[in-house]
Design an enzyme around this catalytic site. Structure first.
Site, PDB file in Angstrom:
ATOM      1  N   LYS A  79       0.846  -1.199   0.000  1.00  0.00           N
ATOM      2  CA  LYS A  79       0.000   0.000   0.000  1.00  0.00           C
ATOM      3  C   LYS A  79       0.880   1.247   0.000  1.00  0.00           C
ATOM      4  O   LYS A  79       1.921   1.274   0.677  1.00  0.00           O
ATOM      5  CB  LYS A  79      -0.895  -0.024   1.239  1.00  0.00           C
ATOM      6  CG  LYS A  79      -1.945   1.082   1.302  1.00  0.00           C
ATOM      7  CD  LYS A  79      -2.834   0.920   2.532  1.00  0.00           C
ATOM      8  CE  LYS A  79      -3.936   1.964   2.594  1.00  0.00           C
ATOM      9  NZ  LYS A  79      -4.799   1.816   3.782  1.00  0.00           N
ATOM     10  N   SER A 154      -9.806   1.710   2.846  1.00  0.00           N
ATOM     11  CA  SER A 154      -8.965   2.508   1.978  1.00  0.00           C
ATOM     12  C   SER A 154      -7.903   1.711   1.224  1.00  0.00           C
ATOM     13  O   SER A 154      -7.367   2.201   0.232  1.00  0.00           O
ATOM     14  CB  SER A 154      -8.265   3.587   2.809  1.00  0.00           C
ATOM     15  OG  SER A 154      -7.367   2.997   3.736  1.00  0.00           O
ATOM     16  N   SER A 178      -9.849  -0.702   7.010  1.00  0.00           N
ATOM     17  CA  SER A 178      -9.293  -0.572   5.659  1.00  0.00           C
ATOM     18  C   SER A 178      -8.588  -1.795   5.097  1.00  0.00           C
ATOM     19  O   SER A 178      -8.237  -1.796   3.925  1.00  0.00           O
ATOM     20  CB  SER A 178      -8.345   0.617   5.602  1.00  0.00           C
ATOM     21  OG  SER A 178      -9.111   1.783   5.460  1.00  0.00           O
TER      22      SER A 178
HETATM   23  N1  GLN Z   1     -13.101   3.820   6.211  1.00  0.00           N
HETATM   24  C1  GLN Z   1     -12.550   4.266   7.458  1.00  0.00           C
HETATM   25  C2  GLN Z   1     -12.236   5.736   7.378  1.00  0.00           C
HETATM   26  O1  GLN Z   1     -12.543   6.308   6.406  1.00  0.00           O
HETATM   27  C3  GLN Z   1     -11.350   3.476   7.821  1.00  0.00           C
HETATM   28  C4  GLN Z   1     -10.141   3.884   7.096  1.00  0.00           C
HETATM   29  C5  GLN Z   1      -8.961   3.062   7.464  1.00  0.00           C
HETATM   30  O2  GLN Z   1      -9.094   2.006   8.099  1.00  0.00           O
HETATM   31  N2  GLN Z   1      -7.812   3.551   7.087  1.00  0.00           N
HETATM   32  O3  GLN Z   1     -11.703   6.329   8.258  1.00  0.00           O
END
Ligand code: GLN
Length: 490
Positions: A79, A154, A178
């Site tokens: 990532k 994400s 994420s």
């Molecule tokens: N979807 C969640 C957010 O927008 C989690 C994001 C993540 O785990 N990096 O914060």
């Protein structure tokens, strides 16, 4: 058979047994990427030159009879918020578009020490803020199961490359879901380790008390192997746990007899998609039939996780992202007349809308006058959630819930309401709030053919129990064997 469709464990064995060369494996994966990536758009950067250089060195070692490590010669994707020495690390943001770190994250060192070859950096929501990878500054990654839908987020790129067989495994980061949510949307295995088990050194911070790096893989076995490699104490991360190293491969036993699986009936209520609920009920039956004991439990505070998360995560983000000021590193506005204008214009131009929304929210909840009403309260509720899980684990070994309330949605579906998007995290966020390990395993498909994920949660540092139940579930189902067609669906 094409090499790219093997599992990580299988390809590593073929390399070690000299049935194939490392170059063969790399040629095959880059040709697969050449074929599929134009449709999926999951990579931000490809690192062929470095990868081939490493392949040659590793092959020489192997030919000399030396040990090249458990991941020897295996192509892995990362990532783009995990720092790679000499390779751009952008966080999918204009702010870091040209940022090339001068050091490796600890997880990268560990992967390379185990012989892995980094083949590219994957797309994500900007600074890991989102659930669809749509907030990336660069491009939209498509779901390999239906190119008109999102891969989740994400870490959408890291999930999509494993699902579309453009890498044998990948790393993502999970602050509120994420890793697990995109794993669920793309029908791969996604593991978020216990907070502190995997070093965060070199992970670009979003919300430091919640962030955790973990693997995506095609099977639970491969995920366990990846965890084995990346876990362990690191003096460069002050929150890294100093515990005896475990062997996670020992957990791969297809046996759940006597294991107590907790089902939080008070948490899984309305708001869940009917087909996801059906897949979940079926998963309960699968484990019951395999000999597990199913037990109803309560998690009465879990429903407050989401509201609490969006206070704590944004507060920490507003502080962490303060460093992008146009002075130290990253984007700098072209045209300014004083320091304040430099800050303002740099941040206005360098950050996207979602990141700005989070910084504003976080700054607000931390401001004097609101701190007690929001931030302090959220921390108190967080403690209740931690206690809630502790109590639940007195009567069960592992908790099982769906990974997400819905399956993957169409691009732009949540554009009008950020709140709707935030609701996709309802089942993943409590796990981060409590610092626990969680894993998403393929658990079925809806009537549009979109994947459904089943999530298992365990006590802190009880990854072995977690992996054992996940493995047994996988061995008693066939969903993980389905391969996406990489075309447009309904
Ligand atoms: N979807 C969640 C957010 O927008 C989690 C994001 C993540 O785990 N990096 O914060």
């Amino acid at each position: 058979m094409d090499l790219y469709s093997l599992t990580l464990t299988e390809v590593a064995k073929k390399i070690k047994n000299k049935e194939v060369t490392i170059k063969d494996v790399l040629d095959d994966i880059y040709s697969r990427i050449g074929e599929v990536e134009p449709k999926v758009d999951a990579y931000i950067t490809l690192t062929q030159n470095k990868a081939y250089e490493r392949a040659e060195k590793l092959q020489q070692k192997l030919d000399n009879g030396e040990d090249i490590g458990v991941l020897g010669g295996v192509p892995i994707a990362i990532k783009d918020n995990i720092c790679t020495n000499g390779v751009k690390t952008t966080c999918a943001s204009k702010m870091l578009e040209n940022h090339t770190p001068i050091y490796d994250a600890t997880v990268i060192k560990k992967l390379e020490d185990a012989g892995a070859i980094i083949i590219g950096k994957t797309n994500m929501d900007e600074f890991a803020m989102g659930s669809s990878t749509e907030t990336s500054y660069f491009k939209k990654t498509k779901n390999p199961w239906d190119l008109t839908r999102v891969p989740g987020g994400s870490s959408g790129g890291s999930a999509a490359v494993v699902s579309a067989q453009m890498a044998y495994a990948s790393l993502g980061s999970d602050t509120g879901g994420s890793i697990r949510q995109p794993a669920s949307y793309c029908s791969v295995v996604g593991l978020k380790p216990t907070y502190g088990l995997v070093s965060r050194f070199g992970l670009i911070a979003f919300a430091s008390s919640l962030d955790q790096i973990g693997p995506f893989a095609r099977t639970v076995e491969d995920a366990a192997l990846m965890l084995d490699v990346i876990s362990g104490h690191d003096k460069m991360d002050t929150t890294s746990a100093n515990l005896e190293k475990q062997n996670y491969l020992e957990a791969l036993v297809n046996d759940v007899k006597g294991k107590v699986i907790g089902i939080p009936t008070d948490f899984i209520t309305d708001g869940i998609n009917k087909e996801v609920k059906e897949a979940y009920d079926k998963a309960i039956e699968t484990l019951k039939a395999a000999g597990a004991e199913i037990k109803e439990i309560t998690l009465e505070y879990a429903k407050y996780s989401l509201a609490t998360y969006y206070i704590i995560a944004t507060a920490e983000a507003s502080s962490n992202l303060g460093r992008y000021d146009g002075i130290r590193y990253g984007y700098r506005t072209q045209d300014f007349s004083d320091l304040e204008e430099l800050y303002r214009k740099t941040r206005t131009e360098g950050f996207g809308a979602e990141v700005k929304r989070r910084i504003m929210l976080g700054t607000y909840v931390l401001s004097s006058g609101y701190y007690d009403a929001y931030y302090k309260r959220a921390q108190q509720v967080r403690t209740l959630i931690v206690e809630n899980f502790k109590k639940a684990f007195e009567s069960c070994d592992v908790i099982m819930i769906p990974t997400a309330p819905n399956t993957s949605f169409k691009f732009g579906a949540h554009n009008a309401s950020p709140l709707e998007m935030y609701l996709e995290d309802i089942y993943t966020v409590p796990v981060n709030m409590a610092g626990l390990p969680g894993i998403s395993v393929p658990g079925g498909f809806d009537s549009n053919g979109m994947p459904i994920g089943i999530q298992f949660i365990a006590k802190a540092f009880d990854e072995k129990n977690l992996l054992q139940v996940a493995y047994a579930f996988e061995q008693n189902t066939t969903y993980h064997k389905e391969i996406p067609k990489i075309e447009e669906g309904k």
